[in-house]
Design an enzyme around this catalytic site. Structure first.
Site, short mmCIF file in Angstrom:
data_model
loop_
_atom_site.label_atom_id
_atom_site.label_comp_id
_atom_site.label_asym_id
_atom_site.label_seq_id
_atom_site.Cartn_x
_atom_site.Cartn_y
_atom_site.Cartn_z
CG HIS A 14 -0.40 0.49 2.59
ND1 HIS A 14 -1.30 0.65 3.56
CD2 HIS A 14 0.86 0.47 3.00
CE1 HIS A 14 -0.63 0.77 4.63
NE2 HIS A 14 0.64 0.74 4.20
CB CYS A 33 2.87 4.39 5.43
SG CYS A 33 2.78 2.47 6.45
CG HIS A 39 5.21 0.53 2.43
ND1 HIS A 39 4.65 1.55 1.95
CD2 HIS A 39 4.83 -0.06 3.58
CE1 HIS A 39 3.81 1.92 2.71
NE2 HIS A 39 3.84 0.95 3.67
CG HIS A 41 2.36 -3.30 6.23
ND1 HIS A 41 3.31 -2.56 7.17
CD2 HIS A 41 2.19 -2.09 5.54
CE1 HIS A 41 3.50 -1.36 6.97
NE2 HIS A 41 2.76 -0.98 6.00
CG ASP A 79 -1.78 -13.64 0.15
OD1 ASP A 79 -1.01 -13.00 0.92
OD2 ASP A 79 -1.61 -14.74 -0.10
CG HIS A 80 1.35 -12.43 -2.61
ND1 HIS A 80 1.15 -13.29 -1.25
CD2 HIS A 80 2.98 -12.61 -2.57
CE1 HIS A 80 2.03 -13.68 -0.85
NE2 HIS A 80 3.35 -13.24 -1.70
CD GLU A 126 0.16 -0.76 8.29
OE1 GLU A 126 -1.13 -0.39 7.95
OE2 GLU A 126 0.88 0.17 8.98
NI NI Z 1 2.62 1.11 5.55
#
Ligand code: NI
Length: 137
Positions: A14, A33, A39, A41, A79-80, A126
């Site tokens: 995100h 972020c 990037h 998580h 996911d991914h 997160e």
């Molecule tokens: Ni983040």
């Protein structure tokens, strides 16, 4: 009333960014972020539902069914993926853990209701130290 909880995890990317603000303000508010090229998580999700114990099964609802609901409607979807770009239900929303948890609730509540259970809590971590808890509106 008794509570049962299923844990799952997913990896997703995100970027937190508000177009109303300049880059310096975004960096100040969102820190790492706000990185321009996204990037990732490793999100840890916990879904707690509640209900009465069914006298025939001894279950609130079968945890296998809860697992399948979460996998099908949440994990397989996010996911991914890139939470800013790939996920229909996040369109137009800042992809913070708060907003993600609220959207997960909306998706899961009617599904678990089909099995006679009520949503109690969504916990979304997160990182190990940054954790959101949502109990519905
Ligand atoms: Ni983040």
């Amino acid at each position: 009333m008794i509570y049962i909880k299923r844990k799952e995890h997913f990896c997703a990317a995100h970027k937190l960014w508000n177009d109303k603000w300049d880059a310096a303000t975004n960096k100040r508010i969102f820190g790492k972020c706000s990185n321009e090229n996204y990037h990732g998580h490793n999100f840890e999700l916990e879904v707690t539902v509640c209900g009465e114990i069914d006298p025939d099964t001894g279950f609130v609802m079968n945890l296998f069914d809860l697992k399948q609901i979460i996998r099908t409607h949440i994990i397989d979807v996010v996911d991914h993926k890139n939470l800013n770009l790939d996920i229909d239900f996040m369109e137009g929303k800042q992809p913070t853990a708060e907003n993600i948890a609220c959207e997960f609730w909306k998706i899961l509540a009617p599904k678990v209701a089909d099995y006679g259970a009520l949503m109690h809590k969504i916990q979304l971590a997160e990182t190990n130290n940054n954790i959101i808890e949502y109990f519905g509106e």
